[in-house]
Design a protein around this motif. Structure first.
Motif, PDB file in Angstrom:
ATOM      1  N   LEU A 183      57.994 -87.908  82.398  1.00 40.81           N
ATOM      2  CA  LEU A 183      57.177 -89.115  82.537  1.00 40.81           C
ATOM      3  C   LEU A 183      56.125 -88.931  83.624  1.00 40.81           C
ATOM      4  N   ALA A 184      56.469 -88.276  84.723  1.00 47.03           N
ATOM      5  CA  ALA A 184      55.497 -88.042  85.794  1.00 47.03           C
ATOM      6  C   ALA A 184      54.295 -87.255  85.266  1.00 47.03           C
ATOM      7  N   GLU A 185      54.541 -86.234  84.460  1.00 46.30           N
ATOM      8  CA  GLU A 185      53.453 -85.440  83.892  1.00 46.30           C
ATOM      9  C   GLU A 185      52.626 -86.256  82.909  1.00 46.30           C
ATOM     10  N   VAL A 186      53.285 -87.110  82.145  1.00 43.40           N
ATOM     11  CA  VAL A 186      52.572 -87.972  81.196  1.00 43.40           C
ATOM     12  C   VAL A 186      51.643 -88.925  81.951  1.00 43.40           C
ATOM     13  N   ILE A 187      52.133 -89.511  83.039  1.00 43.45           N
ATOM     14  CA  ILE A 187      51.286 -90.418  83.825  1.00 43.45           C
ATOM     15  C   ILE A 187      50.120 -89.639  84.430  1.00 43.45           C
ATOM     16  N   GLY A 188      50.357 -88.409  84.864  1.00 42.31           N
ATOM     17  CA  GLY A 188      49.276 -87.565  85.368  1.00 42.31           C
ATOM     18  C   GLY A 188      48.236 -87.295  84.296  1.00 42.31           C
ATOM     19  N   SER A 189      48.690 -87.045  83.077  1.00 45.04           N
ATOM     20  CA  SER A 189      47.779 -86.820  81.957  1.00 45.04           C
ATOM     21  C   SER A 189      46.981 -88.087  81.649  1.00 45.04           C
ATOM     22  N   LEU A 190      47.644 -89.227  81.690  1.00 44.36           N
ATOM     23  CA  LEU A 190      46.941 -90.500  81.480  1.00 44.36           C
ATOM     24  C   LEU A 190      45.844 -90.673  82.522  1.00 44.36           C
ATOM     25  N   GLU A 191      46.164 -90.377  83.765  1.00 43.18           N
ATOM     26  CA  GLU A 191      45.195 -90.538  84.851  1.00 43.18           C
ATOM     27  C   GLU A 191      43.996 -89.612  84.664  1.00 43.18           C
ATOM     28  N   GLU A 192      44.228 -88.394  84.207  1.00 38.64           N
ATOM     29  CA  GLU A 192      43.124 -87.457  83.970  1.00 38.64           C
ATOM     30  C   GLU A 192      42.158 -87.986  82.918  1.00 38.64           C
ATOM     31  N   ASN A 193      42.710 -88.580  81.872  1.00 41.53           N
ATOM     32  CA  ASN A 193      41.893 -89.046  80.755  1.00 41.53           C
ATOM     33  C   ASN A 193      41.440 -90.498  80.878  1.00 41.53           C
ATOM     34  N   HIS A 194      42.126 -91.261  81.716  1.00 39.82           N
ATOM     35  CA  HIS A 194      41.828 -92.688  81.871  1.00 39.82           C
ATOM     36  C   HIS A 194      41.941 -93.041  83.357  1.00 39.82           C
ATOM     37  N   PRO A 195      40.983 -92.595  84.176  1.00 40.63           N
ATOM     38  CA  PRO A 195      41.059 -92.781  85.627  1.00 40.63           C
ATOM     39  C   PRO A 195      41.320 -94.227  86.027  1.00 40.63           C
ATOM     40  N   GLY A 196      42.239 -94.381  86.993  1.00 38.25           N
ATOM     41  CA  GLY A 196      42.589 -95.694  87.519  1.00 38.25           C
ATOM     42  C   GLY A 196      43.873 -96.259  86.964  1.00 38.25           C
ATOM     43  N   ILE A 197      44.321 -95.751  85.833  1.00 38.57           N
ATOM     44  CA  ILE A 197      45.513 -96.328  85.204  1.00 38.57           C
ATOM     45  C   ILE A 197      46.783 -96.040  86.005  1.00 38.57           C
ATOM     46  N   ALA A 198      46.870 -94.867  86.630  1.00 43.01           N
ATOM     47  CA  ALA A 198      48.079 -94.515  87.380  1.00 43.01           C
ATOM     48  C   ALA A 198      48.324 -95.484  88.528  1.00 43.01           C
ATOM     49  N   ALA A 199      47.275 -95.927  89.191  1.00 41.33           N
ATOM     50  CA  ALA A 199      47.427 -96.858  90.314  1.00 41.33           C
ATOM     51  C   ALA A 199      48.001 -98.197  89.872  1.00 41.33           C
ATOM     52  N   ARG A 200      47.866 -98.511  88.614  1.00 41.22           N
ATOM     53  CA  ARG A 200      48.430 -99.761  88.096  1.00 41.22           C
ATOM     54  C   ARG A 200      49.899 -99.603  87.700  1.00 41.22           C
ATOM     55  N   VAL A 201      50.338 -98.353  87.534  1.00 37.55           N
ATOM     56  CA  VAL A 201      51.713 -98.068  87.112  1.00 37.55           C
ATOM     57  C   VAL A 201      52.566 -97.596  88.290  1.00 37.55           C
ATOM     58  N   LEU A 202      51.944 -96.877  89.221  1.00 39.82           N
ATOM     59  CA  LEU A 202      52.654 -96.321  90.380  1.00 39.82           C
ATOM     60  C   LEU A 202      52.242 -97.039  91.654  1.00 39.82           C
ATOM     61  N   ASP A 203      53.189 -97.133  92.601  1.00 39.27           N
ATOM     62  CA  ASP A 203      52.860 -97.740  93.889  1.00 39.27           C
ATOM     63  C   ASP A 203      52.261 -96.693  94.830  1.00 39.27           C
ATOM     64  N   ASP A 204      52.034 -97.071  96.083  1.00 36.99           N
ATOM     65  CA  ASP A 204      51.402 -96.172  97.057  1.00 36.99           C
ATOM     66  C   ASP A 204      52.263 -94.963  97.400  1.00 36.99           C
ATOM     67  N   GLN A 205      53.553 -95.041  97.143  1.00 35.91           N
ATOM     68  CA  GLN A 205      54.456 -93.922  97.401  1.00 35.91           C
ATOM     69  C   GLN A 205      54.656 -93.049  96.156  1.00 35.91           C
ATOM     70  N   GLY A 206      53.945 -93.388  95.073  1.00 34.85           N
ATOM     71  CA  GLY A 206      54.059 -92.601  93.848  1.00 34.85           C
ATOM     72  C   GLY A 206      55.269 -92.934  93.000  1.00 34.85           C
ATOM     73  N   ARG A 207      55.902 -94.062  93.268  1.00 30.33           N
ATOM     74  CA  ARG A 207      57.039 -94.525  92.464  1.00 30.33           C
ATOM     75  C   ARG A 207      56.567 -95.562  91.459  1.00 30.33           C
ATOM     76  N   LEU A 208      57.345 -95.742  90.400  1.00 30.18           N
ATOM     77  CA  LEU A 208      57.011 -96.789  89.432  1.00 30.18           C
ATOM     78  C   LEU A 208      56.994 -98.134  90.135  1.00 30.18           C
ATOM     79  N   ARG A 209      55.977 -98.916  89.841  1.00 33.94           N
ATOM     80  CA  ARG A 209      55.905-100.254  90.435  1.00 33.94           C
ATOM     81  C   ARG A 209      57.113-101.078  89.997  1.00 33.94           C
ATOM     82  N   ARG A 210      57.538-101.928  90.884  1.00 31.19           N
ATOM     83  CA  ARG A 210      58.740-102.730  90.654  1.00 31.19           C
ATOM     84  C   ARG A 210      58.645-103.593  89.400  1.00 31.19           C
TER      85      ARG A 210
END
Length: 92
Positions: free
Chosen positions: A28-55
């Motif tokens: 899943l971490a790699e998938v989110i990285g791939s999403l971010e590469e192709n759709h910049p900004g999306i990872a920040a909406r899914v992950l918190d500042d520590q890189g964990r899934l948002r609550r």
């Protein structure tokens, strides 16, 4: 591994309005990285500042809630469906 990621309405501004997009990754971490590469900004909406899934973001790989699997290290096999679902809160 190529997977299909279902995007909730609130995040579709990052995907040009698309409800489903392809992504690459064995976890899943790699998938989110791939999403971010192709759709910049999306990872920040899914992950918190520590890189964990948002609550308040639920993520499923096929029908499995990753909170009860290995979190970001959950395997994403070829052809898997990944669903990002924001939690909805409300009340009277």
């Amino acid at each position: 591994m190529s997977v299909n990621v279902r995007i909730p309405t609130i995040l579709r501004t990052y995907t040009g309005g698309r409800a489903e997009v392809p992504a690459e990754g064995a976890t899943l971490a790699e998938v989110i990285g791939s999403l971010e590469e192709n759709h910049p900004g999306i990872a920040a909406r899914v992950l918190d500042d520590q890189g964990r899934l948002r609550r308040f973001v639920n993520v499923y790989v096929n029908d499995d809630d990753v909170r009860f699997e290995q979190g970001l290290e959950t395997a994403t096999p070829e052809g898997a469906g990944v669903s990002i679902i924001p939690a909805v809160a409300g009340g009277c």
